[in-house]
Design an enzyme around this catalytic site. Structure first.
Site, PDB file in Angstrom:
ATOM      1  N   SER A 129       0.829  -1.219   0.000  1.00 34.37           N
ATOM      2  CA  SER A 129       0.000   0.000   0.000  1.00 34.37           C
ATOM      3  C   SER A 129       0.858   1.262   0.000  1.00 34.37           C
ATOM      4  O   SER A 129       0.343   2.361  -0.221  1.00 34.37           O
ATOM      5  CB  SER A 129      -0.927   0.009   1.217  1.00 34.37           C
ATOM      6  N   ASP A 183      -3.862  -9.778   6.912  1.00 32.87           N
ATOM      7  CA  ASP A 183      -2.682  -9.764   7.775  1.00 32.87           C
ATOM      8  C   ASP A 183      -1.820 -11.006   7.509  1.00 32.87           C
ATOM      9  O   ASP A 183      -2.241 -12.127   7.812  1.00 32.87           O
ATOM     10  CB  ASP A 183      -3.167  -9.752   9.240  1.00 32.87           C
ATOM     11  N   ILE A 194      16.579   2.928   2.937  1.00 33.24           N
ATOM     12  CA  ILE A 194      15.733   3.356   1.819  1.00 33.24           C
ATOM     13  C   ILE A 194      14.727   4.386   2.334  1.00 33.24           C
ATOM     14  O   ILE A 194      14.106   4.177   3.389  1.00 33.24           O
ATOM     15  CB  ILE A 194      14.969   2.147   1.227  1.00 33.24           C
ATOM     16  N   TYR A 251      14.109  -6.902  15.070  1.00 31.82           N
ATOM     17  CA  TYR A 251      14.077  -6.730  13.608  1.00 31.82           C
ATOM     18  C   TYR A 251      15.225  -7.514  12.946  1.00 31.82           C
ATOM     19  O   TYR A 251      15.027  -8.222  11.951  1.00 31.82           O
ATOM     20  CB  TYR A 251      14.179  -5.239  13.298  1.00 31.82           C
ATOM     21  N   SER A 283      14.511 -11.154  12.893  1.00 31.27           N
ATOM     22  CA  SER A 283      13.515 -11.511  11.873  1.00 31.27           C
ATOM     23  C   SER A 283      14.145 -11.506  10.485  1.00 31.27           C
ATOM     24  O   SER A 283      13.870 -12.378   9.658  1.00 31.27           O
ATOM     25  CB  SER A 283      12.314 -10.547  11.924  1.00 31.27           C
TER      26      SER A 283
HETATM   27  P1  NAP Z   1       6.539   0.822   5.113  1.00 26.70           P
HETATM   28  O1  NAP Z   1       6.596   2.062   4.299  1.00 26.70           O
HETATM   29  O2  NAP Z   1       6.295   0.920   6.586  1.00 26.70           O
HETATM   30  O3  NAP Z   1       5.433  -0.153   4.456  1.00 26.70           O
HETATM   31  C1  NAP Z   1       5.131  -1.385   5.049  1.00 26.70           C
HETATM   32  C2  NAP Z   1       3.998  -2.035   4.290  1.00 26.70           C
HETATM   33  O4  NAP Z   1       3.703  -3.306   4.910  1.00 26.70           O
HETATM   34  C3  NAP Z   1       2.694  -1.238   4.343  1.00 26.70           C
HETATM   35  O5  NAP Z   1       1.985  -1.421   3.141  1.00 26.70           O
HETATM   36  C4  NAP Z   1       1.939  -1.897   5.503  1.00 26.70           C
HETATM   37  O6  NAP Z   1       0.550  -1.614   5.424  1.00 26.70           O
HETATM   38  C5  NAP Z   1       2.303  -3.361   5.245  1.00 26.70           C
HETATM   39  N1  NAP Z   1       2.162  -4.263   6.392  1.00 26.70           N
HETATM   40  C6  NAP Z   1       2.697  -4.147   7.623  1.00 26.70           C
HETATM   41  N2  NAP Z   1       2.336  -5.189   8.391  1.00 26.70           N
HETATM   42  C7  NAP Z   1       1.562  -5.991   7.614  1.00 26.70           C
HETATM   43  C8  NAP Z   1       0.903  -7.219   7.828  1.00 26.70           C
HETATM   44  N3  NAP Z   1       0.951  -7.850   9.026  1.00 26.70           N
HETATM   45  N4  NAP Z   1       0.212  -7.790   6.811  1.00 26.70           N
HETATM   46  C9  NAP Z   1       0.143  -7.166   5.607  1.00 26.70           C
HETATM   47  N5  NAP Z   1       0.758  -5.998   5.336  1.00 26.70           N
HETATM   48  C10 NAP Z   1       1.451  -5.414   6.332  1.00 26.70           C
HETATM   49  O7  NAP Z   1       7.886  -0.019   4.983  1.00 26.70           O
HETATM   50  P2  NAP Z   1       8.992  -0.038   3.807  1.00 26.70           P
HETATM   51  O8  NAP Z   1      10.103   0.862   4.223  1.00 26.70           O
HETATM   52  O9  NAP Z   1       8.368   0.125   2.492  1.00 26.70           O
HETATM   53  O10 NAP Z   1       9.550  -1.524   3.983  1.00 26.70           O
HETATM   54  C11 NAP Z   1       9.089  -2.609   3.211  1.00 26.70           C
HETATM   55  C12 NAP Z   1       9.940  -3.836   3.555  1.00 26.70           C
HETATM   56  O11 NAP Z   1      11.316  -3.545   3.291  1.00 26.70           O
HETATM   57  C13 NAP Z   1       9.867  -4.263   5.022  1.00 26.70           C
HETATM   58  O12 NAP Z   1       9.913  -5.658   5.115  1.00 26.70           O
HETATM   59  C14 NAP Z   1      11.127  -3.657   5.601  1.00 26.70           C
HETATM   60  O13 NAP Z   1      11.548  -4.339   6.757  1.00 26.70           O
HETATM   61  C15 NAP Z   1      12.083  -3.828   4.438  1.00 26.70           C
HETATM   62  N6  NAP Z   1      13.233  -2.932   4.489  1.00 26.70           N
HETATM   63  C16 NAP Z   1      13.061  -1.576   4.493  1.00 26.70           C
HETATM   64  C17 NAP Z   1      14.181  -0.757   4.538  1.00 26.70           C
HETATM   65  C18 NAP Z   1      14.077   0.740   4.535  1.00 26.70           C
HETATM   66  O14 NAP Z   1      15.109   1.412   4.720  1.00 26.70           O
HETATM   67  N7  NAP Z   1      12.915   1.329   4.344  1.00 26.70           N
HETATM   68  C19 NAP Z   1      15.467  -1.325   4.596  1.00 26.70           C
HETATM   69  C20 NAP Z   1      15.590  -2.699   4.597  1.00 26.70           C
HETATM   70  C21 NAP Z   1      14.473  -3.502   4.532  1.00 26.70           C
HETATM   71  P3  NAP Z   1      -0.414  -1.676   6.739  1.00 26.70           P
HETATM   72  O15 NAP Z   1       0.321  -1.009   7.867  1.00 26.70           O
HETATM   73  O16 NAP Z   1      -1.669  -0.971   6.315  1.00 26.70           O
HETATM   74  O17 NAP Z   1      -0.642  -3.132   6.988  1.00 26.70           O
END
Ligand code: NAP
Length: 243
Positions: A14, A61, A186, A153, A156
């Site tokens: 989303s 979820d 990111i 984190y 995981s």
């Molecule tokens: P984000 O902007 O917080 O987006 C997270 C997404 O996951 C949202 O769409 C959220 O929507 C959804 N979500 C969370 N819990 C959920 C659940 N139980 N079931 C279904 N959907 C769920 O995070 P992001 O930065 O884009 O990160 C995306 C992925 O990349 C994550 O796994 C994160 O750990 C990984 N990552 C991010 C970074 C970074 O720097 N941003 C770096 C390394 C890895 P709802 O809250 O509405 O459910």
């Protein structure tokens, strides 16, 4: 794997990285399932209207085993198959180890790691039967390097790497490939909440001296999905942070 007309389920799409990944697949002619716990808005669906692909919103979820199966069953009913699964949904709940509660630890493991198990379990049988499939698990450089305040984190994300390699070995001879991405820092909602002090300290450690964009991770995701001879790998897209 040719991605045109393939069906791609991107969890947590989303916003942020997941949304960029969904856009990238749709640009390449793949049908996409958009997912989050909250409702997928009409505005979000409208963003995809020019790609000429099917876009299916499925809220739910990933950390709930039955809900994950329900979502995959719905995707298969509407699209016919799930050919690519991107286990992207993830959260942080940062605090120092001495202050971390059992709930802080378990919540992050349940969404980030168990969520990937639940979704993979739900899609795998039909991928094996089809003798084609790709699964991409969103790990993190934190899973490779550890990080202060992120024991839950990091556990995981390191767990996802072991999970990736184990499942990759189990299904490689059925032409189902399983890989992990390890993004660095990111720009997204997840990192926007970090203090300037933490951002500056991270920036100082990045050889390329800037943060990444969600599109960098989306490019790497479609690469992993499409590359037919690549499995069990962890690709760090991090400006050199983890080298
Ligand atoms: P984000 O902007 O917080 O987006 C997270 C997404 O996951 C949202 O769409 C959220 O929507 C959804 N979500 C969370 N819990 C959920 C659940 N139980 N079931 C279904 N959907 C769920 O995070 P992001 O930065 O884009 O990160 C995306 C992925 O990349 C994550 O796994 C994160 O750990 C990984 N990552 C991010 C970074 C970074 O720097 N941003 C770096 C390394 C890895 P709802 O809250 O509405 O459910």
């Amino acid at each position: 794997m040719q991605l045109t007309n393939k069906n791609v389920f991107v969890t947590g799409s989303s916003r942020g990285i997941g949304l960029a990944i969904a856009h990238k697949f749709a640009q390449l002619g793949a049908n996409v399932v958009l997912n989050s716990r909250g409702a997928i808005s009409e505005e979000l669906l409208a963003e995809f209207s020019n790609y000429g692909v099917k876009v299916v919103p499925i809220s739910g979820d990933v950390s709930d085993f039955a809900d994950a199966k329900r979502m995959v069953d719905q995707a298969i009913a509407e699209l016919g198959s799930v050919d690519v699964l991107v286990n992207n949904a993830g959260i942080t709940q940062d605090t120092l180890m001495l202050k971390m509660t059992e709930e802080d630890f378990e919540k992050v493991i349940k969404i980030n790691l168990t969520g990937a198990f639940n979704m993979t379990q739900a899609v795998l049988k039909q991928m094996i039967k089809a003798r084609e499939g790709a699964i991409i698990n969103m790990s993190s450089v934190v899973g490779l390097m550890g990080n202060i305040g992120q024991a839950n984190y990091a556990a995981s994300k390191a767990g996802l790497i072991g999970f990736t390699k184990s499942v990759a070995r189990e299904v490689a001879n059925r032409n189902v490939r399983v890989n992990a991405l390890a993004p660095g820092m990111i720009e997204s909602d997840m990192t926007a909440v970090l203090s300037d002090k933490v951002k500056e300290a991270t920036l100082a450690q990045i050889p390329m001296k800037h943060f990444g964009q969600a599109e960098h991770i989306a490019d790497a995701t479609v690469f992993l999905a499409g590359q037919d001879y690549l499995t069990g790998q962890v690709l760090a897209v991090d400006g050199g942070l983890s080298m």
